[in-house]
Design a protein around this motif. Structure first.
Motif, PDB file in Angstrom:
ATOM      1  N   CYS A   1     -27.222 -26.255  -4.538  1.00 30.45           N
ATOM      2  CA  CYS A   1     -27.544 -25.307  -3.479  1.00 30.45           C
ATOM      3  C   CYS A   1     -27.525 -23.901  -4.072  1.00 30.45           C
ATOM      4  CB  CYS A   1     -26.511 -25.466  -2.372  1.00 30.45           C
ATOM      5  SG  CYS A   1     -26.594 -24.264  -1.064  1.00 30.45           S
TER       6      CYS A   1
ATOM      7  N   ASN B   1     -21.708 -21.434  -2.126  1.00 32.32           N
ATOM      8  CA  ASN B   1     -21.705 -22.813  -2.597  1.00 32.32           C
ATOM      9  C   ASN B   1     -20.439 -23.071  -3.405  1.00 32.32           C
ATOM     10  OD1 ASN B   1     -22.524 -25.380  -3.255  1.00 32.32           O
ATOM     11  ND2 ASN B   1     -24.025 -24.744  -4.749  1.00 32.32           N
TER      12      ASN B   1
ATOM     13  N   HIS C   1     -23.617 -26.983   3.159  1.00 30.55           N
ATOM     14  CA  HIS C   1     -24.743 -27.818   2.728  1.00 30.55           C
ATOM     15  C   HIS C   1     -24.312 -29.156   2.118  1.00 30.55           C
ATOM     16  CE1 HIS C   1     -27.212 -23.986   2.849  1.00 30.55           C
ATOM     17  NE2 HIS C   1     -27.747 -24.791   3.740  1.00 30.55           N
TER      18      HIS C   1
ATOM     19  N   LYS D   1     -25.776 -32.577   3.608  1.00 29.51           N
ATOM     20  CA  LYS D   1     -26.529 -33.501   2.752  1.00 29.51           C
ATOM     21  C   LYS D   1     -25.896 -34.884   2.764  1.00 29.51           C
ATOM     22  CE  LYS D   1     -28.340 -30.078  -0.514  1.00 29.51           C
ATOM     23  NZ  LYS D   1     -28.310 -29.640  -1.930  1.00 29.51           N
TER      24      LYS D   1
END
Length: 151
Positions: free
Chosen positions: A63, A68, A73, A77
């Motif tokens: 990402c 991050n 995310h 995911k």
């Protein structure tokens, strides 16, 4: 509690021993993500474990966000990964087996079943709201996704 809070590292003690560090059992806990994201200690892992850890990092931690891996995310995911496995027709036990083979992770099948049930209920709510709003496209998408998850 999110399903990602119930995803655990398989062979946790062995991996902690190889890293010579104490890490949480939870795959999406901050300290675990730090080790995976920064790559510290990965050279200490045996080859099979290192390959699975790198696969996990590549598939879920890839990402460009400034925050991050704490941007959300990786969790989203992983949820998508679980839903895709279900859409392929796998049940909770098989999903746990696949995630174990793919990433050396495990969860209790009952937790996966609860997550899938909650997902179906959420899609039912989306479908109902879309019908009220007259959004035919969203109604059809929610209905189709619900059918995929329901088997």
């Amino acid at each position: 509690m999110a399903i990602t809070d119930k995803i655990y590292i398989k062979n946790h003690r062995q991996i902690s021993s190889q890293l010579d560090a104490s890490i949480p059992k939870g795959a999406f806990k901050g300290a675990t993500l730090d080790i995976l994201f920064t790559g510290e200690g990965l050279a200490q892992l045996d080859e099979a474990t290192r390959d699975r850890v790198l696969d996990f990092a590549e598939d879920f931690l890839d990402c460009d966000c400034d925050n991050n891996p704490y941007c959300g995310h990786p969790e989203r995911k992983f949820v998508r990964y679980l839903l895709d496995l279900r859409a392929q027709g796998l049940g909770p036990d098989a999903i746990v087996d696949v995630m174990s083979d793919d990433y050396m992770l495990y969860a209790y099948p009952g937790d996966v079943l609860s997550f899938l049930d909650q997902s179906v209920r959420t899609l039912e709510a989306v479908e109902s709201l879309a019908e009220v709003e007259g959004d035919r496209e969203m109604t059809d998408r929610a209905r189709s996704a619900k059918r995929d998850l329901s088997g």
